[in-house]
Structure formats: structure tokens, C-alpha cells
Design a protein around this motif. Structure first.
Motif, PDB file in Angstrom:
ATOM      1  N   UNK A   1       4.273   5.524  -5.574  1.00 21.36           N
ATOM      2  CA  UNK A   1       4.192   5.587  -7.036  1.00 21.36           C
ATOM      3  C   UNK A   1       3.224   6.674  -7.488  1.00 21.36           C
ATOM      4  N   UNK A   2       2.133   6.823  -6.776  1.00 24.87           N
ATOM      5  CA  UNK A   2       1.167   7.891  -7.074  1.00 24.87           C
ATOM      6  C   UNK A   2       1.846   9.252  -7.031  1.00 24.87           C
ATOM      7  N   UNK A   3       2.618   9.504  -5.979  1.00 23.15           N
ATOM      8  CA  UNK A   3       3.275  10.806  -5.855  1.00 23.15           C
ATOM      9  C   UNK A   3       4.298  11.026  -6.961  1.00 23.15           C
ATOM     10  N   UNK A   4       4.990   9.967  -7.368  1.00 21.15           N
ATOM     11  CA  UNK A   4       5.992  10.095  -8.424  1.00 21.15           C
ATOM     12  C   UNK A   4       5.340  10.391  -9.774  1.00 21.15           C
ATOM     13  N   UNK A   5       4.253   9.684 -10.070  1.00 23.92           N
ATOM     14  CA  UNK A   5       3.549   9.906 -11.340  1.00 23.92           C
ATOM     15  C   UNK A   5       3.061  11.344 -11.427  1.00 23.92           C
ATOM     16  N   UNK A   6       2.489  11.844 -10.364  1.00 19.18           N
ATOM     17  CA  UNK A   6       1.992  13.221 -10.364  1.00 19.18           C
ATOM     18  C   UNK A   6       3.143  14.232 -10.371  1.00 19.18           C
ATOM     19  N   UNK A   7       4.224  13.954  -9.647  1.00 22.64           N
ATOM     20  CA  UNK A   7       5.374  14.866  -9.646  1.00 22.64           C
ATOM     21  C   UNK A   7       5.986  15.005 -11.036  1.00 22.64           C
ATOM     22  N   UNK A   8       5.955  13.934 -11.817  1.00 25.65           N
ATOM     23  CA  UNK A   8       6.583  13.940 -13.143  1.00 25.65           C
ATOM     24  C   UNK A   8       5.757  14.675 -14.202  1.00 25.65           C
ATOM     25  N   UNK A   9       4.509  14.994 -13.910  1.00 21.66           N
ATOM     26  CA  UNK A   9       3.627  15.608 -14.899  1.00 21.66           C
ATOM     27  C   UNK A   9       4.173  16.950 -15.394  1.00 21.66           C
ATOM     28  N   UNK A  10       3.837  17.329 -16.619  1.00 22.39           N
ATOM     29  CA  UNK A  10       4.302  18.615 -17.166  1.00 22.39           C
ATOM     30  C   UNK A  10       3.970  19.812 -16.284  1.00 22.39           C
TER      31      UNK A  10
ATOM     32  N   UNK B   1       8.250   8.874   7.224  1.00 22.83           N
ATOM     33  CA  UNK B   1       7.771   8.767   8.612  1.00 22.83           C
ATOM     34  C   UNK B   1       6.582   7.820   8.699  1.00 22.83           C
ATOM     35  N   UNK B   2       5.651   7.953   7.776  1.00 18.96           N
ATOM     36  CA  UNK B   2       4.480   7.072   7.777  1.00 18.96           C
ATOM     37  C   UNK B   2       4.886   5.625   7.575  1.00 18.96           C
ATOM     38  N   UNK B   3       5.854   5.365   6.718  1.00 21.83           N
ATOM     39  CA  UNK B   3       6.290   3.999   6.437  1.00 21.83           C
ATOM     40  C   UNK B   3       6.802   3.323   7.713  1.00 21.83           C
TER      41      UNK B   3
ATOM     42  N   UNK C   1      -2.472   7.359   9.104  1.00 25.96           N
ATOM     43  CA  UNK C   1      -1.058   7.667   8.900  1.00 25.96           C
ATOM     44  C   UNK C   1      -0.749   7.925   7.424  1.00 25.96           C
ATOM     45  N   UNK C   2      -1.262   7.068   6.555  1.00 21.48           N
ATOM     46  CA  UNK C   2      -0.961   7.224   5.134  1.00 21.48           C
ATOM     47  C   UNK C   2      -1.636   8.463   4.559  1.00 21.48           C
ATOM     48  N   UNK C   3      -2.863   8.735   4.984  1.00 15.77           N
ATOM     49  CA  UNK C   3      -3.561   9.926   4.506  1.00 15.77           C
ATOM     50  C   UNK C   3      -2.838  11.198   4.936  1.00 15.77           C
ATOM     51  N   UNK C   4      -2.400  11.238   6.177  1.00 15.75           N
ATOM     52  CA  UNK C   4      -1.682  12.407   6.679  1.00 15.75           C
ATOM     53  C   UNK C   4      -0.394  12.639   5.888  1.00 15.75           C
ATOM     54  N   UNK C   5       0.274  11.548   5.509  1.00 19.30           N
ATOM     55  CA  UNK C   5       1.555  11.651   4.809  1.00 19.30           C
ATOM     56  C   UNK C   5       1.438  12.304   3.445  1.00 19.30           C
ATOM     57  N   UNK C   6       0.274  12.190   2.809  1.00 22.07           N
ATOM     58  CA  UNK C   6       0.128  12.746   1.453  1.00 22.07           C
ATOM     59  C   UNK C   6      -0.837  13.925   1.419  1.00 22.07           C
ATOM     60  N   UNK C   7      -1.203  14.430   2.575  1.00 18.67           N
ATOM     61  CA  UNK C   7      -2.173  15.518   2.680  1.00 18.67           C
ATOM     62  C   UNK C   7      -1.504  16.866   2.446  1.00 18.67           C
ATOM     63  N   UNK C   8      -2.272  17.933   2.698  1.00 17.83           N
ATOM     64  CA  UNK C   8      -1.710  19.285   2.615  1.00 17.83           C
ATOM     65  C   UNK C   8      -0.626  19.506   3.664  1.00 17.83           C
TER      66      UNK C   8
ATOM     67  N   UNK D   1       0.840  -1.203   0.000  1.00 21.44           N
ATOM     68  CA  UNK D   1       0.000   0.000   0.000  1.00 21.44           C
ATOM     69  C   UNK D   1       0.874   1.252   0.000  1.00 21.44           C
ATOM     70  N   UNK D   2       1.936   1.235   0.790  1.00 15.82           N
ATOM     71  CA  UNK D   2       2.849   2.379   0.842  1.00 15.82           C
ATOM     72  C   UNK D   2       3.514   2.593  -0.516  1.00 15.82           C
TER      73      UNK D   2
END
Length: 335
Positions: free
Chosen positions: A111-120, A217-219, A174-181, A105-106
Motif C-alpha cells: 500500500x505504501x508503494x501504491x500511495x507514493x506511485x499515485x502521487x502527482x 519475490x519477498x512475499x 527481505x522486505x527492506x531489500x524489496x523496496x530499496x534502490x 506487513x507485506x
């Protein structure tokens, strides 16, 4: 399912301490524990198997969404965040199958964050792990959907765990907090706002702790939470783990800054020199390479000191620090 031979027993599948017992004596060090390279390789393979199982549909309809999700997640990567989860799970007798699912899950969220970070519209990169980025291979619209779907699948995986409800809720939080605002999303927003600006080092450090450090930290916390409640009785443990995570997460990003300057594209698996070309302030550009390198080494040392009181049960968390040290010395030696 893990990646061991067919005669692995059900008990081996469900107990973290014995799940790799079939590797034999040659895989163990003088203390009887698995050698670092062995448990990391086997742990990464087990998480990979879980990802292959979870990211599968017999028919992908008329779209390439699942194929793109698998492409973003399965092909390459050190699985550092999943290994942090497994290493923290070794603090107690956490069932290996549960840790593997949480680690998967982590990795989906990472991978989600990487795909979005790579966007134009974000960092606009064309390479990731030595391959074309998802938006290059599948198009920008599919890449956006891949990130969205991977995030959803990460939470579905945690919600479906064979664990008490309060533990599942804690893991999801924990996982939601890690990718939140307050985490990766907020850090990425700050990162975009700093392009082309002169900023102080503490601003960069604060951004790194959100953008990449929060998921580290979440991991660690999620690996521990699988068996150890985050309550007053275990406050000292979680304090040590949080200090370890803050130092290690920041060290990873500083090392990434250094390698963006010193390593080539083949070594990085992504475009070298991208930060300077994009006029992004980094620890390396503000401090200079040698000072940044020493900063990373100091952070790794501090992370080790944080878990020293935990003794042998934190050995695998220490192994991950050793690997990061070796990687830094190999790819960014002293001038």
C-alpha cells in the motif's frame, strides 16, 4: 484473531494446516485439500482482520493520518502478495497467526508503494481500486506521510513477531531489500526516466523485476522463511521459489500492461489507458497485445514448472497461478 466462528480452537489459530478445518467437507476437493477459492478467501479475510487490528488507534489526535492509512490499506485489493506469503508458508507447518502478521506487513508495504506511485510527482493517478487516490481524498502532504508511516508500521509488525530474533531479522531484510534502490524504489526511478523514450524490451523487463517483481519475490520468500531457514541445506527450495517469483512477478506486470489497453476503468479500478497517455513504454506497447499476452502465459507456465518438483506442498502457490491465468483469459481473451 482470524475470521472463523467463535468455537475455533487455539490449536486451529496457530497451525496453518488446520486453521480452516471448520469449513467442512464441502470446502474440500477430491484430494482433501481446501478448494483454491476457499483458502484464498479465508486467507485474505484473516489478513484483513490483522490489518484492521494493527492500523487502529482509539484517538487520531487532530490529524487524519491513521484514517488515511486505513483508507489506503483496507478498502479493496486482491491481497495477492499476502496470499503468496500464506501459500509459501504452506510448504511447512508454519503457524497461521505468524503468516497472517507477515502477510499484513507485506500488504502495508505494498500500500505504501501504491500511495507514493499515485502521487502527482510520480504516476499522477486519481483512482486506485475504484476509489479516489489518497492524495486526492486527503491531500498530497498526508499521502506522503501515509506512505512513510505504512512503511514504518510494516517493519514494526515484523520486529514484533513471536519468532526467534534471527528469523525476524531475515524477514525485515527481505522486505527492506524489496523496496530499496535495488527493488521498488529503484524500479520506480527507472520507470520515471523512461517516459517518452524508445527502449528495448529487456530494459522494461529489468525495470519490472525491480518495481513490482521484487516485492512479489519477498512475499514468497518471507512465507517460507517463517519456518525454513534460507541456508545451504534448503538451497534447492529457495532456488525454485525464486524462479517462481521472478516469472510470476513479471507476468503480473505484463498482464497489467495488457489490461491498461484492453480493460475499462471500472474493471481496472484505476484510470484505463494511463500508460499510453503518459507515453510510458510497456511490454504491451513494445511487443503488441497478442505477443504480450503469450509472454504472460509463458511466464505463468514457467512459474508452474519451477515449483513442480516441490510436489503437493506447493499446491497453493500453483493455485495462485491458476487464478492469474483465469483473470487474463477473462479480461484479455484471444483476438
Amino acid at each position: 484473531m482470524n475470521n472463523l466462528q467463535a468455537d475455533t480452537t487455539p490449536q486451529d489459530d496457530r497451525t496453518g494446516a488446520s486453521s480452516l478445518g471448520g469449513l467442512g467437507g464441502q470446502a474440500r476437493g477430491a484430494s482433501g485439500g481446501l478448494l483454491p477459492e476457499i483458502w484464498m478467501q479465508e486467507g485474505a479475510k484473516r489478513v484483513e482482520k490483522v490489518l484492521e487490528r494493527l492500523l487502529f488507534v482509539e484517538h487520531d489526535g487532530e490529524t487524519e493520518l491513521m484514517a488515511a492509512m486505513r483508507y489506503a490499506t483496507l478498502y479493496g485489493g486482491k491481497r495477492t502478495r499476502a496470499l503468496l506469503c500464506l501459500a509459501a508458508g504452506a510448504l511447512s507447518d508454519t503457524p497461521a497467526h505468524m503468516l497472517d502478521d507477515v502477510g499484513a506487513a507485506i500488504e502495508m508495504m505494498h500500500a505504501c508503494t501504491l500511495v507514493h506511485d499515485d502521487l502527482p510527482a510520480m504516476d499522477d493517478d486519481v483512482l486506485r481500486r475504484g476509489l479516489p487516490t489518497v492524495h486526492v481524498k486527503y491531500g498530497e502532504a498526508i499521502a506522503i506521510l501515509v506512505g512513510d508511516a505504512l512503511q514504518a508500521h510494516a517493519f514494526l509488525t515484523l520486529a514484533s513477531l513471536d519468532a526467534p530474533g534471527d528469523y525476524r531479522i531475515a524477514l525485515v531484510r527481505e522486505l527492506a531489500l524489496a523496496v530499496s534502490a535495488e527493488g521498488a524504489a529503484g524500479g520506480q526511478a527507472i520507470d520515471l526516466s523512461l517516459v517518452g523514450k524508445h527502449v528495448e524490451l529487456d530494459r522494461i523487463v529489468a525495470m519490472y523485476r525491480m518495481k513490482s517483481g521484487a516485492l512479489v519475490r519477498a512475499s514468497v520468500r518471507m512465507g517460507a522463511i517463517c519456518a525454513i531457514a534460507d541456508d545451504a541445506a534448503h538451497a534447492a527450495l529457495y532456488c525454485a521459489l525464486d524462479r517462481y517469483s521472478v516469472c510470476f512477478g513479471l507476468a503480473l506486470q505484463v498482464i497489467d500492461d495488457i489490461l491498461d489497453v484492453t480493460a475499462d476503468t471500472a474493471t481496472l479500478g484505476k484510470t484505463a489507458g494511463k500508460d499510453a497517455a503518459a507515453q510510458k513504454p510497456t511490454c504491451a506497447s513494445i511487443m503488441g497485445l497478442q505477443a504480450a499476452r503469450q509472454f504472460a502465459l509463458d511466464l505463468l507456465r514457467d512459474a508452474g514448472e519451477a515449483i513442480a518438483p516441490l510436489g503437493p506442498r506447493a499446491e497453493r502457490l500453483a493455485h495462485i497461478l491458476q487464478r492469474a491465468n483465469a483473470y487474463l483469459f477473462k479480461h484479455a481473451p484471444c483476438a
